[in-house]
Design a protein around this motif. Structure first.
Motif, short mmCIF file in Angstrom:
data_model
loop_
_atom_site.label_atom_id
_atom_site.label_comp_id
_atom_site.label_asym_id
_atom_site.label_seq_id
_atom_site.Cartn_x
_atom_site.Cartn_y
_atom_site.Cartn_z
N LYS A 31 6.55 2.52 -3.16
CA LYS A 31 6.18 1.20 -3.66
C LYS A 31 6.56 1.05 -5.13
O LYS A 31 6.36 1.96 -5.94
CB LYS A 31 4.67 0.97 -3.52
N SER A 32 7.07 -0.12 -5.48
CA SER A 32 7.36 -0.44 -6.87
C SER A 32 6.11 -1.03 -7.52
O SER A 32 5.12 -1.35 -6.85
CB SER A 32 8.50 -1.45 -6.93
N ALA A 33 6.17 -1.19 -8.84
CA ALA A 33 5.07 -1.84 -9.54
C ALA A 33 4.85 -3.25 -9.02
O ALA A 33 3.70 -3.72 -8.90
CB ALA A 33 5.36 -1.87 -11.04
N LYS A 34 5.95 -3.92 -8.68
CA LYS A 34 5.83 -5.27 -8.11
C LYS A 34 5.10 -5.25 -6.78
O LYS A 34 4.27 -6.12 -6.48
CB LYS A 34 7.22 -5.89 -7.95
N ASP A 35 5.40 -4.24 -5.94
CA ASP A 35 4.72 -4.12 -4.65
C ASP A 35 3.22 -3.94 -4.83
O ASP A 35 2.41 -4.58 -4.14
CB ASP A 35 5.28 -2.94 -3.86
N TRP A 36 2.84 -3.05 -5.76
CA TRP A 36 1.42 -2.82 -5.99
C TRP A 36 0.75 -4.08 -6.54
O TRP A 36 -0.38 -4.41 -6.18
CB TRP A 36 1.21 -1.65 -6.94
N GLY A 37 1.48 -4.81 -7.39
CA GLY A 37 0.93 -6.07 -7.89
C GLY A 37 0.73 -7.08 -6.77
O GLY A 37 -0.30 -7.77 -6.72
N SER A 38 1.70 -7.15 -5.86
CA SER A 38 1.58 -8.08 -4.73
C SER A 38 0.41 -7.70 -3.83
O SER A 38 -0.31 -8.57 -3.32
CB SER A 38 2.88 -8.08 -3.92
N LEU A 39 0.20 -6.40 -3.64
CA LEU A 39 -0.92 -5.97 -2.81
C LEU A 39 -2.25 -6.32 -3.48
O LEU A 39 -3.20 -6.75 -2.80
CB LEU A 39 -0.83 -4.47 -2.54
N ALA A 40 -2.32 -6.16 -4.79
CA ALA A 40 -3.54 -6.54 -5.51
C ALA A 40 -3.80 -8.04 -5.37
O ALA A 40 -4.95 -8.47 -5.15
CB ALA A 40 -3.42 -6.15 -6.98
N VAL A 41 -2.75 -8.83 -5.48
CA VAL A 41 -2.89 -10.28 -5.31
C VAL A 41 -3.35 -10.62 -3.89
O VAL A 41 -4.18 -11.50 -3.67
CB VAL A 41 -1.56 -10.99 -5.64
N ALA A 42 -2.81 -9.90 -2.92
CA ALA A 42 -3.22 -10.13 -1.53
C ALA A 42 -4.71 -9.86 -1.34
O ALA A 42 -5.42 -10.63 -0.68
CB ALA A 42 -2.39 -9.24 -0.60
N HIS A 43 -5.21 -8.78 -1.96
CA HIS A 43 -6.64 -8.48 -1.83
C HIS A 43 -7.49 -9.60 -2.41
O HIS A 43 -8.58 -9.87 -1.91
CB HIS A 43 -6.95 -7.16 -2.54
N GLY A 83 4.67 -7.73 5.50
CA GLY A 83 5.19 -7.20 4.25
C GLY A 83 4.62 -7.90 3.03
O GLY A 83 3.91 -8.90 3.12
N LEU A 84 4.99 -7.38 1.86
CA LEU A 84 4.43 -7.86 0.59
C LEU A 84 5.35 -8.80 -0.17
O LEU A 84 4.92 -9.45 -1.12
CB LEU A 84 4.13 -6.65 -0.31
N ALA A 85 6.63 -8.89 0.23
CA ALA A 85 7.61 -9.61 -0.58
C ALA A 85 7.31 -11.09 -0.73
O ALA A 85 7.72 -11.71 -1.71
CB ALA A 85 9.01 -9.42 0.00
N THR A 86 6.59 -11.68 0.22
CA THR A 86 6.36 -13.13 0.19
C THR A 86 4.92 -13.49 -0.16
O THR A 86 4.52 -14.64 0.00
CB THR A 86 6.74 -13.76 1.54
N ILE A 87 4.14 -12.55 -0.66
CA ILE A 87 2.73 -12.81 -0.97
C ILE A 87 2.53 -14.02 -1.89
O ILE A 87 1.61 -14.83 -1.66
CB ILE A 87 2.08 -11.55 -1.59
N PRO A 88 3.34 -14.23 -2.96
CA PRO A 88 3.09 -15.40 -3.81
C PRO A 88 3.10 -16.73 -3.06
O PRO A 88 2.52 -17.71 -3.53
CB PRO A 88 4.23 -15.33 -4.83
N SER A 89 3.74 -16.78 -1.92
CA SER A 89 3.83 -18.04 -1.17
C SER A 89 2.54 -18.39 -0.44
O SER A 89 2.39 -19.53 0.01
CB SER A 89 4.98 -17.96 -0.16
N VAL A 90 1.62 -17.43 -0.29
CA VAL A 90 0.39 -17.73 0.44
C VAL A 90 -0.83 -17.70 -0.46
O VAL A 90 -1.97 -17.84 0.02
CB VAL A 90 0.21 -16.75 1.63
N VAL A 91 -0.64 -17.53 -1.77
CA VAL A 91 -1.77 -17.48 -2.69
C VAL A 91 -2.46 -18.84 -2.77
O VAL A 91 -3.69 -18.95 -2.71
CB VAL A 91 -1.31 -17.02 -4.08
N TRP A 92 -1.68 -19.87 -2.90
CA TRP A 92 -2.23 -21.23 -3.03
C TRP A 92 -2.32 -21.83 -1.63
O TRP A 92 -1.39 -22.41 -1.12
CB TRP A 92 -1.34 -22.07 -3.94
#
Length: 370
Positions: free
Chosen positions: A116-128, A89-98
């Motif tokens: 998907k919410s705007a936050k979900d799309w943002g998290s997916l972009a960060v994941a990429h 899932g996307l909810a915890t993406i900020p925890s694996v960025v660093w």
């Protein structure tokens, strides 16, 4: 190996346990991090303890404390210096960025594209931008994400791996498809979290219409799951006077879900959007005919040879679809047998586990430079 997944009922746990049961990196050391506002599902705890598998709960306070939550989860993920971090899932993406460790990080992207919410799309972009691989469950989901993210999309990181489940544990009840619609009571059911993107209200409306149109029919509606919309559903059931016919079972463990499904005659999945529904897979594996809303993530699973589709939010159409199978029990049994055959050929967790192992080995070799 660290697994990061939602602590409550959902597809995350079903997929992870299905892969573990299928032997996913059986010789590796696994740590399971259960996260979210809900305490860990007791079924998860029991199954992890039975395996002797390490686990921790990283709680999140509802509506606040995002920064502290992400920091705590990041510490829990990387303090063991893992080789692989498997994020569901996307909810915890900020925890694996660093990620200062040598860990390979892959994300299993599970949110329905249509909800998907705007936050979900943002998290997916960060994941990429930050992880090693993003796994979509279907080609349609991957194409939708590529079109939405555009220049932020990294096609080289994308893989398609469908969900799987333990098709032996989720097997038909004694009697197989022949038992369907053979008893004095007709049992319909749905398994899903009680949340806004699930259309339980339309299901209840259709069931009420069915009971009103067929007063001699002894029918029951069984709903498994819990979540934010429960109080509203309870009120709707009471308003319609269906308390004796509709049961909200709350959260059930894997065995409870299987046993509930085995007791049904027809599985109904009322939803506003899916990616690849574990509940539909489970129902098909148990040998049930499926009636589902014609929404993204469902139409590719529920085809005419295994079930029926109705226009989403259309209670009259759903009622008609249910009534059609009640009037044609042999067709319901044929669909149930075909659903089981589909599950055997396409939804075996062994195939899913093998695909993820092959992906992981490739990512580790790439990280090592050879």
């Amino acid at each position: 190996m660290v697994h990061v997944l939602y602590s409550g009922l959902g597809g995350h746990g079903a997929v992870m346990f299905g892969m573990l049961d299928a032997g996913f990196y059986a010789d590796a050391e696994h740590l399971v991090l259960l996260t979210g506002v809900e305490p860990p599902l007791q079924d998860y705890v029991t199954r992890l303890d039975q395996r002797g598998m390490a686990w921790r709960y990283v709680p999140k306070q509802p509506g606040r404390g995002y920064v502290s939550f992400y920091k705590a989860l990041r510490r829990a993920i990387f303090e063991t210096d893992p080789d692989l971090v498997f994020v569901h899932g996307l909810a915890t993406i900020p925890s694996v960025v660093w990620n200062r460790s040598r860990a390979v990080v892959l994300v299993r992207e599970t949110e329905p594209q249509s909800t998907k919410s705007a936050k979900d799309w943002g998290s997916l972009a960060v994941a990429h931008a930050s992880v090693d691989a993003i796994v979509h469950l279907t080609e349609d989901a991957a194409q939708t994400a590529a079109a939405k993210l555009r220049r932020l999309h990294r096609p080289g990181k994308v893989r398609i791996i469908g969900n799987g489940l333990d098709i032996e544990a989720f097997s038909p009840a004694p009697g197989g498809a022949e038992r369907l619609l053979a008893g004095p009571v007709v049992r319909l059911g749905m398994v899903a979290r009680l949340q806004p993107n699930k259309d339980h209200l339309t299901l209840i409306d259709a069931f009420d219409r069915l009971c009103a149109a067929r007063p001699a029919l002894d029918a029951r509606l069984e709903i498994a799951g819990d979540g934010t919309t429960r109080s509203g559903l309870e009120a709707e059931i009471a308003r319609r006077g269906l308390q004796d016919r509709v049961t909200l079972h709350g959260t059930l463990g894997a065995d409870g879900v299987r046993d509930l499904l085995r007791g049904l005659d027809i599985y109904v999945h009322a939803s506003l959007g899916e990616t690849m529904s574990n509940s539909i897979m489970q129902a098909m594996a148990v040998g049930l005919p499926v009636i589902a809303g014609a929404v993204s993530g469902v139409t590719n699973m529920v085809t005419p040879d295994v079930g029926l589709l109705y226009p989403s939010r259309d209670a009259a159409a759903l009622q008609a679809a249910i009534a059609g199978l009640l009037d044609a029990p042999e067709e319901a049994r044929r669909l149930g047998a075909a659903a089981r055959a589909r599950a055997l050929s396409q939804y075996d967790a062994k195939r899913t586990a093998q695909a993820y192992e092959a992906l992981t080995e490739g990512l580790i070799r790439a990280r090592a430079g050879g």
